[in-house]
Scaffold this motif. Structure first.
Motif, PDB file in Angstrom:
ATOM      1  N   TRP A 256       5.388  40.700  55.336  1.00  0.00           N
ATOM      2  CA  TRP A 256       5.272  40.372  56.754  1.00  0.00           C
ATOM      3  C   TRP A 256       3.866  40.658  57.264  1.00  0.00           C
ATOM      4  O   TRP A 256       3.325  39.896  58.069  1.00  0.00           O
ATOM      5  CB  TRP A 256       6.303  41.183  57.526  1.00  0.00           C
ATOM      6  CG  TRP A 256       6.238  41.012  59.015  1.00  0.00           C
ATOM      7  CD1 TRP A 256       5.860  41.928  59.937  1.00  0.00           C
ATOM      8  CD2 TRP A 256       6.564  39.837  59.752  1.00  0.00           C
ATOM      9  NE1 TRP A 256       5.922  41.408  61.196  1.00  0.00           N
ATOM     10  CE2 TRP A 256       6.353  40.113  61.123  1.00  0.00           C
ATOM     11  CE3 TRP A 256       7.009  38.573  59.389  1.00  0.00           C
ATOM     12  CZ2 TRP A 256       6.573  39.175  62.112  1.00  0.00           C
ATOM     13  CZ3 TRP A 256       7.233  37.631  60.391  1.00  0.00           C
ATOM     14  CH2 TRP A 256       7.018  37.945  61.727  1.00  0.00           C
ATOM     15  N   ARG A 259       1.553  37.966  56.144  1.00  0.00           N
ATOM     16  CA  ARG A 259       1.808  36.747  56.913  1.00  0.00           C
ATOM     17  C   ARG A 259       1.193  36.836  58.304  1.00  0.00           C
ATOM     18  O   ARG A 259       0.600  35.876  58.805  1.00  0.00           O
ATOM     19  CB  ARG A 259       3.316  36.521  57.012  1.00  0.00           C
ATOM     20  CG  ARG A 259       3.706  35.188  57.601  1.00  0.00           C
ATOM     21  CD  ARG A 259       5.222  35.041  57.576  1.00  0.00           C
ATOM     22  NE  ARG A 259       5.650  33.758  58.071  1.00  0.00           N
ATOM     23  CZ  ARG A 259       6.925  33.395  58.215  1.00  0.00           C
ATOM     24  NH1 ARG A 259       7.871  34.253  57.876  1.00  0.00           N
ATOM     25  NH2 ARG A 259       7.236  32.207  58.679  1.00  0.00           N
ATOM     26  N   ARG A 260       1.311  37.981  58.934  1.00  0.00           N
ATOM     27  CA  ARG A 260       0.733  38.152  60.266  1.00  0.00           C
ATOM     28  C   ARG A 260      -0.784  38.068  60.232  1.00  0.00           C
ATOM     29  O   ARG A 260      -1.410  37.491  61.131  1.00  0.00           O
ATOM     30  CB  ARG A 260       1.158  39.500  60.851  1.00  0.00           C
ATOM     31  CG  ARG A 260       2.627  39.565  61.240  1.00  0.00           C
ATOM     32  CD  ARG A 260       2.955  40.878  61.901  1.00  0.00           C
ATOM     33  NE  ARG A 260       2.196  41.047  63.127  1.00  0.00           N
ATOM     34  CZ  ARG A 260       2.199  42.151  63.865  1.00  0.00           C
ATOM     35  NH1 ARG A 260       2.907  43.190  63.479  1.00  0.00           N
ATOM     36  NH2 ARG A 260       1.494  42.229  64.971  1.00  0.00           N
ATOM     37  N   ILE A 263      -1.723  34.450  59.966  1.00  0.00           N
ATOM     38  CA  ILE A 263      -1.541  33.750  61.253  1.00  0.00           C
ATOM     39  C   ILE A 263      -2.659  34.117  62.216  1.00  0.00           C
ATOM     40  O   ILE A 263      -3.217  33.262  62.912  1.00  0.00           O
ATOM     41  CB  ILE A 263      -0.163  34.105  61.848  1.00  0.00           C
ATOM     42  CG1 ILE A 263       0.946  33.531  60.966  1.00  0.00           C
ATOM     43  CG2 ILE A 263      -0.036  33.595  63.266  1.00  0.00           C
ATOM     44  CD1 ILE A 263       2.336  33.984  61.387  1.00  0.00           C
ATOM     45  N   HIS A 270      -4.850  32.885  71.282  1.00  0.00           N
ATOM     46  CA  HIS A 270      -3.668  33.465  71.921  1.00  0.00           C
ATOM     47  C   HIS A 270      -3.880  34.913  72.331  1.00  0.00           C
ATOM     48  O   HIS A 270      -2.933  35.591  72.672  1.00  0.00           O
ATOM     49  CB  HIS A 270      -2.471  33.403  70.964  1.00  0.00           C
ATOM     50  CG  HIS A 270      -2.082  32.016  70.594  1.00  0.00           C
ATOM     51  ND1 HIS A 270      -1.257  31.236  71.357  1.00  0.00           N
ATOM     52  CD2 HIS A 270      -2.440  31.264  69.516  1.00  0.00           C
ATOM     53  CE1 HIS A 270      -1.081  30.056  70.777  1.00  0.00           C
ATOM     54  NE2 HIS A 270      -1.790  30.043  69.656  1.00  0.00           N
ATOM     55  N   SER A 274      -1.095  37.111  74.402  1.00  0.00           N
ATOM     56  CA  SER A 274      -0.346  38.108  73.643  1.00  0.00           C
ATOM     57  C   SER A 274      -0.453  39.491  74.270  1.00  0.00           C
ATOM     58  O   SER A 274       0.444  40.303  74.119  1.00  0.00           O
ATOM     59  CB  SER A 274      -0.857  38.145  72.203  1.00  0.00           C
ATOM     60  OG  SER A 274      -2.207  38.566  72.173  1.00  0.00           O
ATOM     61  N   ARG A 431       8.357  37.305  72.460  1.00  0.00           N
ATOM     62  CA  ARG A 431       7.564  37.563  71.266  1.00  0.00           C
ATOM     63  C   ARG A 431       7.929  36.602  70.132  1.00  0.00           C
ATOM     64  O   ARG A 431       7.061  36.082  69.428  1.00  0.00           O
ATOM     65  CB  ARG A 431       7.771  39.006  70.809  1.00  0.00           C
ATOM     66  CG  ARG A 431       7.078  40.045  71.674  1.00  0.00           C
ATOM     67  CD  ARG A 431       7.422  41.422  71.169  1.00  0.00           C
ATOM     68  NE  ARG A 431       6.693  42.455  71.877  1.00  0.00           N
ATOM     69  CZ  ARG A 431       6.872  43.753  71.680  1.00  0.00           C
ATOM     70  NH1 ARG A 431       7.766  44.156  70.790  1.00  0.00           N
ATOM     71  NH2 ARG A 431       6.174  44.646  72.357  1.00  0.00           N
ATOM     72  N   ARG A 432       9.239  36.371  69.948  1.00  0.00           N
ATOM     73  CA  ARG A 432       9.663  35.430  68.907  1.00  0.00           C
ATOM     74  C   ARG A 432       9.155  34.028  69.201  1.00  0.00           C
ATOM     75  O   ARG A 432       8.732  33.295  68.288  1.00  0.00           O
ATOM     76  CB  ARG A 432      11.189  35.447  68.786  1.00  0.00           C
ATOM     77  CG  ARG A 432      11.748  36.710  68.169  1.00  0.00           C
ATOM     78  CD  ARG A 432      13.206  36.536  67.811  1.00  0.00           C
ATOM     79  NE  ARG A 432      14.029  36.353  68.985  1.00  0.00           N
ATOM     80  CZ  ARG A 432      14.653  37.329  69.625  1.00  0.00           C
ATOM     81  NH1 ARG A 432      14.520  38.586  69.188  1.00  0.00           N
ATOM     82  NH2 ARG A 432      15.391  37.101  70.688  1.00  0.00           N
ATOM     83  N   ARG A 434       6.425  33.284  70.799  1.00  0.00           N
ATOM     84  CA  ARG A 434       5.002  33.269  70.523  1.00  0.00           C
ATOM     85  C   ARG A 434       4.731  33.108  69.039  1.00  0.00           C
ATOM     86  O   ARG A 434       3.847  32.358  68.626  1.00  0.00           O
ATOM     87  CB  ARG A 434       4.364  34.566  71.042  1.00  0.00           C
ATOM     88  CG  ARG A 434       2.859  34.644  70.842  1.00  0.00           C
ATOM     89  CD  ARG A 434       2.334  36.012  71.279  1.00  0.00           C
ATOM     90  NE  ARG A 434       2.863  37.074  70.420  1.00  0.00           N
ATOM     91  CZ  ARG A 434       2.608  38.368  70.646  1.00  0.00           C
ATOM     92  NH1 ARG A 434       1.896  38.731  71.686  1.00  0.00           N
ATOM     93  NH2 ARG A 434       3.117  39.269  69.816  1.00  0.00           N
ATOM     94  N   ILE A 435       5.503  33.813  68.204  1.00  0.00           N
ATOM     95  CA  ILE A 435       5.307  33.714  66.753  1.00  0.00           C
ATOM     96  C   ILE A 435       5.616  32.298  66.272  1.00  0.00           C
ATOM     97  O   ILE A 435       4.881  31.723  65.448  1.00  0.00           O
ATOM     98  CB  ILE A 435       6.197  34.763  66.046  1.00  0.00           C
ATOM     99  CG1 ILE A 435       5.710  36.159  66.388  1.00  0.00           C
ATOM    100  CG2 ILE A 435       6.176  34.547  64.544  1.00  0.00           C
ATOM    101  CD1 ILE A 435       6.607  37.254  65.847  1.00  0.00           C
ATOM    102  N   ARG A 438       2.876  29.916  66.983  1.00  0.00           N
ATOM    103  CA  ARG A 438       1.735  30.013  66.056  1.00  0.00           C
ATOM    104  C   ARG A 438       2.047  29.357  64.734  1.00  0.00           C
ATOM    105  O   ARG A 438       1.149  28.794  64.074  1.00  0.00           O
ATOM    106  CB  ARG A 438       1.390  31.480  65.836  1.00  0.00           C
ATOM    107  CG  ARG A 438       0.805  32.167  67.057  1.00  0.00           C
ATOM    108  CD  ARG A 438       0.477  33.615  66.745  1.00  0.00           C
ATOM    109  NE  ARG A 438      -0.133  34.289  67.885  1.00  0.00           N
ATOM    110  CZ  ARG A 438      -0.533  35.557  67.880  1.00  0.00           C
ATOM    111  NH1 ARG A 438      -0.388  36.277  66.776  1.00  0.00           N
ATOM    112  NH2 ARG A 438      -1.084  36.098  68.940  1.00  0.00           N
ATOM    113  N   LEU A 439       3.302  29.425  64.296  1.00  0.00           N
ATOM    114  CA  LEU A 439       3.653  28.832  63.003  1.00  0.00           C
ATOM    115  C   LEU A 439       3.693  27.313  63.041  1.00  0.00           C
ATOM    116  O   LEU A 439       3.342  26.646  62.078  1.00  0.00           O
ATOM    117  CB  LEU A 439       5.019  29.392  62.549  1.00  0.00           C
ATOM    118  CG  LEU A 439       5.062  30.881  62.186  1.00  0.00           C
ATOM    119  CD1 LEU A 439       6.476  31.315  61.893  1.00  0.00           C
ATOM    120  CD2 LEU A 439       4.137  31.178  61.004  1.00  0.00           C
TER     121      LEU A 439
END
Length: 441
Positions: A256, A259-260, A263, A270, A274, A431-432, A434-435, A438-439
């Motif tokens: 994770w 992955r962050r 991103i 952002h 954020s 938050r979800r 926003r993620i 980005r994906l």
């Protein structure tokens, strides 16, 4: 001949006899464990010893405040089972009146040479237990959850119970002790009627109390948790599962994190959005150990401060928030500034701004002139916020701070808890989102 009425009458009679027998047994059990407190006394004390992190630590009153220690011999009939009783029922009554005086219960303990006091438990399902010797035991526990009311439970036929109350002024000449819907007269010593200056003359004997505390520790010790844990039959299988879960968690956390980072490297547009979704965390500057007394003057922004208080009482959250900001910008004395940040956090929370409220509460705790009156609501609200966001370490730090200020303070109400839970759920959803934004290109 119809036997149904006779059968119905027989069943009813049998049921009544069973219920009567059950009520009689319950009354007999209650009588067996009946209790009373005799020889109750009250004394002004300069300090007291309280268990904290496995050590006995000395607590002294704040400037202008008084510690009152009440003690009495608790006698329990039957097998000695006492409670659990809510500690919120403990108080001091003036004269013959039924209304309690402004005395806060700080600690509960037992006398083993001197009165030694337990610390309130922190966290869900925890309790603080002490062995008093001769198979006697005392425990302070929470009801149902980590924010439930505090309860006192003991197993002892006879023990000298001690409680410490804090008063903002000298005590009245006549007091009574109230606990668990019972009231006991207090024999007030001469020291209890003296002023705060008299207390300082007894501070020289405090070193003797500290020295005798080590000698009394053998009869008043906290049992270690490991012997009980090792005796659990499922301990080793639970440890194996925990090790597997730890390894899996570390692997997932690394994936994770990579992955962050990927991103974040692809996205640089952002940062501004954020920041509004990032909850601030607790640091050392947000955990004060000493608290100031409220100053009589508020400074240049005192008028705006009082106007903001009026708007807060009327429920005008937006206006109160703006006025608290104006008061801080105009300039406030240190204690008023800490109070303004704490109250501004309350307005933002009621205005559904969870991140802004958290920032304000932390600003209040980091102020050099923070008072106990400003720090207690800030720590209580922050503990609830961090628990809802699954930030366990931050929540424990705020719960420890709340226990340091007043371990027996009232918890926040169910309406505030429901509001915090809803705002935390909304923040997680944002938050979800926003993620995912980005994906998805």
């Amino acid at each position: 001949m119809n036997n149904k009425p006779l059968l119905h009458h027989a069943l009813t009679t049998t049921l009544l006899l069973v219920l009567s027998f059950a009520e009689l047994r319950a009354a007999e059990e209650a009588a067996k464990n009946d209790w009373q407190i005799d020889n109750a006394t009250l004394t002004v004390v300069p300090s007291f010893q309280q268990l904290a992190d496995g050590h006995w630590r000395e607590r002294t009153p704040r400037n202008g405040h008084t510690f009152l220690e009440v003690r009495g011999t608790l006698n329990v009939a039957g097998d000695g089972s006492f409670g659990p009783h809510r500690l919120a029922t403990a108080g001091l009554l003036a004269g013959a009146g039924a209304a309690p005086i402004a005395a806060k219960l700080l600690a509960v303990g037992a006398n083993s040479g001197i009165c030694r006091y337990l610390r309130a438990p922190i966290g869900a399902g925890n309790e603080t237990t002490a062995k008093l010797g001769d198979d006697r035991e005392m425990a302070i526990l929470r009801e149902n959850s980590d924010d439930g009311p505090l309860l006192l439970r003991m197993h002892a036929r006879s023990v000298e119970l001690c409680m410490v109350f804090e008063l903002p002024e000298a005590p009245p000449p006549s007091l009574r002790w109230s606990f668990a819907q019972r009231t006991m007269p207090l024999s007030v010593s001469a020291a209890a009627t003296s002023n705060a200056a008299t207390q300082t003359t007894t501070a020289a004997s405090n070193s003797g109390l500290v020295a005798s505390a080590a000698a009394a520790a053998a009869s008043f010790s906290v049992p270690p948790p490991w012997p009980r844990a090792i005796s659990a039959p499922l301990l080793w299988s639970a440890l194996a599962l925990a090790a597997l879960a730890l390894l899996g968690g570390i692997t997932l956390q690394r994936r994770w994190r990579r992955r962050r980072l990927a991103i974040a490297a692809r996205s640089d547009g952002h940062s501004e959005s954020s920041s509004a979704l990032d909850i601030p965390r607790v640091s050392a500057k947000h955990q004060p150990k000493h608290f100031a007394s409220v100053e009589p003057e508020g400074g240049a922004g005192q008028l705006q401060f009082h106007s903001a208080m009026a708007a807060l009482r009327l429920g005008d959250w937006e206006q109160a928030n703006a006025l608290f900001g104006e008061a801080i910008a105009a300039g406030l004395t240190p204690t008023f500034e800490a109070g303004a940040w704490s109250l501004r956090g309350e307005t933002m929370l009621n205005d559904h701004d969870l991140v802004g409220a958290t920032n304000c509460y932390l600003r209040a705790l980091s102020c050099p002139g923070v008072t106990a009156e400003a720090a207690l609501p800030a720590a209580s609200q922050l503990a609830a916020i961090y628990r809802q966001l699954r930030l366990r370490r931050d929540a424990q730090k705020m719960e420890a701070l709340r226990a340091l200020i007043n371990p027996f303070a009232d918890d926040i109400g169910p309406q505030h808890l429901a509001l915090i839970a809803r705002l935390a759920k909304e923040l997680k959803h944002k938050r979800r989102t926003r993620i995912l934004a980005r994906l998805v290109p």
